[in-house]
Motif scaffolding. Structure first.
Motif, short mmCIF file in Angstrom:
data_model
loop_
_atom_site.label_atom_id
_atom_site.label_comp_id
_atom_site.label_asym_id
_atom_site.label_seq_id
_atom_site.Cartn_x
_atom_site.Cartn_y
_atom_site.Cartn_z
N ASP A 1 32.61 -29.88 -55.42
CA ASP A 1 31.68 -30.77 -54.62
C ASP A 1 30.12 -28.78 -54.57
OD1 ASP A 1 31.41 -30.96 -50.91
OD2 ASP A 1 29.40 -30.15 -51.60
N ASP B 1 27.03 -26.32 -53.34
CA ASP B 1 26.60 -26.48 -52.03
C ASP B 1 25.80 -26.60 -51.47
OD1 ASP B 1 28.93 -24.80 -52.20
OD2 ASP B 1 28.27 -23.25 -53.84
N PHE C 1 24.03 -28.73 -50.62
CA PHE C 1 23.32 -29.17 -51.78
C PHE C 1 21.79 -29.34 -52.27
CE2 PHE C 1 22.10 -33.27 -54.54
CZ PHE C 1 21.81 -32.36 -56.18
N TYR C 2 21.24 -30.03 -50.94
CA TYR C 2 19.03 -30.10 -51.24
C TYR C 2 19.00 -28.64 -50.89
CZ TYR C 2 20.69 -35.56 -49.71
OH TYR C 2 20.46 -36.53 -50.09
N ILE D 1 14.55 -35.12 -42.73
CA ILE D 1 14.25 -35.95 -42.62
C ILE D 1 13.49 -36.78 -41.98
CG2 ILE D 1 15.51 -38.17 -43.24
CD1 ILE D 1 16.42 -37.52 -45.13
N VAL E 1 18.09 -33.13 -39.58
CA VAL E 1 17.79 -32.19 -40.77
C VAL E 1 19.46 -32.55 -41.41
CG1 VAL E 1 18.83 -29.82 -41.24
CG2 VAL E 1 17.82 -30.59 -39.39
N THR F 1 20.43 -30.78 -44.47
CA THR F 1 20.89 -29.95 -44.65
C THR F 1 20.44 -28.42 -44.75
OG1 THR F 1 22.71 -29.17 -45.96
CG2 THR F 1 20.81 -29.40 -47.04
P1 DGT Z 1 28.27 -27.66 -48.41
O1 DGT Z 1 28.90 -28.44 -48.85
O2 DGT Z 1 28.77 -27.97 -46.99
O3 DGT Z 1 27.61 -26.12 -48.95
O4 DGT Z 1 26.90 -28.34 -47.30
P2 DGT Z 1 26.31 -29.51 -47.78
O5 DGT Z 1 24.88 -29.89 -47.42
O6 DGT Z 1 26.01 -29.59 -49.70
O7 DGT Z 1 26.78 -30.74 -47.12
P3 DGT Z 1 28.06 -31.88 -47.82
O8 DGT Z 1 28.41 -32.02 -48.83
O9 DGT Z 1 28.76 -32.63 -46.13
O10 DGT Z 1 26.57 -32.88 -47.85
C1 DGT Z 1 25.67 -33.11 -49.32
C2 DGT Z 1 24.41 -33.45 -49.10
O11 DGT Z 1 23.74 -34.80 -48.66
C3 DGT Z 1 23.68 -32.59 -48.44
O12 DGT Z 1 22.96 -31.08 -48.79
C4 DGT Z 1 22.66 -33.41 -47.50
C5 DGT Z 1 23.05 -34.76 -47.37
N1 DGT Z 1 23.46 -34.86 -46.26
C6 DGT Z 1 24.57 -34.23 -45.19
N2 DGT Z 1 24.78 -34.66 -44.08
C7 DGT Z 1 23.57 -34.82 -44.08
C8 DGT Z 1 23.86 -36.04 -43.42
O13 DGT Z 1 23.36 -35.63 -41.47
N3 DGT Z 1 21.96 -36.81 -43.22
C9 DGT Z 1 21.61 -37.06 -44.21
N4 DGT Z 1 20.28 -37.35 -43.97
N5 DGT Z 1 22.34 -36.42 -45.41
C10 DGT Z 1 22.75 -35.50 -45.09
#
Ligand code: DGT
Ligand code: CA
Ligand code: CA
Length: 361
Positions: free
Chosen positions: A8, A10, A12-13, A33, A44, A46
């Motif tokens: 996974d 980190d 990511f965006y 967004i 938000v 992320t």
């Molecule tokens: P992490 O894995 O906890 O370090 O953080 P992320 O941001 O990688 O979280 P993850 O793996 O749940 O989600 C991957 C990507 O999906 C994240 O960078 C942005 C998008 N994303 C996650 N949750 C949402 C959301 O609620 N709304 C939108 N528009 N995008 C999301």
């Protein structure tokens, strides 16, 4: 015995944005967004871990995030999904190489069956995954977290334990020590509602599931889900890693400076998209037979037109030659001005098939 890894990326965006502009790295970064309603309407997507310390997280309104960060210098960046998609593809191409079977489940997450590669040896599995993390970081400066275990569920739980930039192994023997004390909602599939219902019958941790009266679980969740809970908690859920097949298309999109229906104004964008699409195809080792031009109109309706080339193509010139008549046709038919323009390549053939391809060209 299977060994499964979960990878996974980190935050990511937000991490993609940091890579693009390293000067923002030490500040809170929030990827937004925008809904188009009001200057700050939207949510938000992320945030980096610095912003998370202030309570910013996925899904909250941008306004709330601005409030949480009002006393510090922070970056609010509109999401650039094409960019994240591109990073994702490049990283997943690396990840794939390390798997016997590779399954991508979202833009930033994949499961790998590494049973054969590791010879069912967890120490070896750890080494292989460390090498993969290193290659991803060397090539893209991107960090990820990896969890390794006997099942998808345990691999996922292991990943969640070590975010960000971590790696965790949970062998079958370690499940009682590392998994059973965790709160039930650490188990994929258990959200706030199921958590509450489990709490009502005294089940707080994953280990509690195994001590609970199974018939009581069944009376609340049904037999199928209850069986999943128990098997998952034991590390014995056996869902296979399913191979993700190759991407079947590539596309590029651009927003026009001004809404227009003038061919002369739109032409440079089509040339630019042809160039970008050609580069994408070439860098991913593909030829395309199908080319499609799409326009988003000023009322956000979409029109498109496609055509198959006589032979597989990937040069800028060949792509443009197919695309231009399609564009002219769309302009003629369009009831409204163009707002965005996209170019898509489909019916792809990879370079690996080049020998058989040569016979067609
Ligand atoms: P992490 O894995 O906890 O370090 O953080 P992320 O941001 O990688 O979280 P993850 O793996 O749940 O989600 C991957 C990507 O999906 C994240 O960078 C942005 C998008 N994303 C996650 N949750 C949402 C959301 O609620 N709304 C939108 N528009 N995008 C999301
Ligand atoms: Ca992630
Ligand atoms: Ca994810």
């Amino acid at each position: 015995m299977s060994i499964i890894a979960c990878v996974d990326l980190d935050y990511f965006y937000a991490q993609c944005e940091e890579i693009l502009n390293s000067s923002i790295k030490d500040k809170p970064v929030v990827v937004c967004i925008y809904s188009g309603r009001g200057k700050e309407g939207g949510a938000v997507a992320t945030a980096n871990y610095i912003a998370r310390k202030y309570g910013v997280k996925s899904g909250i309104p941008i306004k709330t995030a601005k409030n949480l960060l009002k006393d510090v210098e922070a970056y609010f960046i509109p999401a650039n999904l094409d960019l994240y998609e591109k990073f994702s593809q490049e990283v997943m191409n690396i990840v794939k190489k390390y798997a016997d079977v590779f399954e991508q489940v979202s833009v930033d997450e994949a499961y790998l069956d590494i049973t054969k590669q590791s010879n069912s040896d967890y120490k070896k599995a750890l080494e292989i995954m460390l090498r993969m993390k290193e290659e991803i970081f060397q090539k893209h400066k991107l960090t990820c977290t990896v969890g390794i275990g006997p099942s998808k569920v345990i691999a996922k739980i292991a990943t969640d334990l070590k975010k960000p930039n971590g790696i965790e192994v949970i062998t079958p023997e370690e499940i009682p020590l590392k998994v059973w004390p965790l709160s039930v909602d650490s188990l994929p599939g258990i959200g706030p509602r199921s958590k509450k219902r489990l709490e009502n019958i005294g089940v707080k941790t994953i280990g509690d599931i195994l001590n609970a009266d199974f018939m009581k679980l069944v009376s609340i969740f049904g037999k199928k889900i209850s069986t999943y809970f128990v098997r998952a908690a034991q590390g014995k859920e056996t869902e296979q890693v399913k191979e993700t097949y190759e991407v079947k298309q590539f596309s590029r999109m651009v927003t026009l400076k001004n809404n227009t229906l003038q061919f002369n104004e739109i032409k440079p964008y089509l040339e630019q998209l042809s160039k970008e699409l050609s580069e994408t195809l070439k860098s991913n080792n593909y030829f395309a037979k199908g080319i499609s031009v799409m326009a988003v109109l000023d009322d956000l309706n979409i029109i498109s037109k496609s055509k198959l080339a006589d032979k597989p193509i990937n040069s800028e010139k060949d792509i443009y030659k197919i695309a231009e008549p399609l564009l002219l046709d769309l302009i003629k038919k369009s009831p409204r001005m163009f707002r965005r323009l996209a170019l898509r390549a489909y019916d792809l053939i990879s370079y690996e098939g080049i020998e058989s391809l040569e016979r067609f060209v």
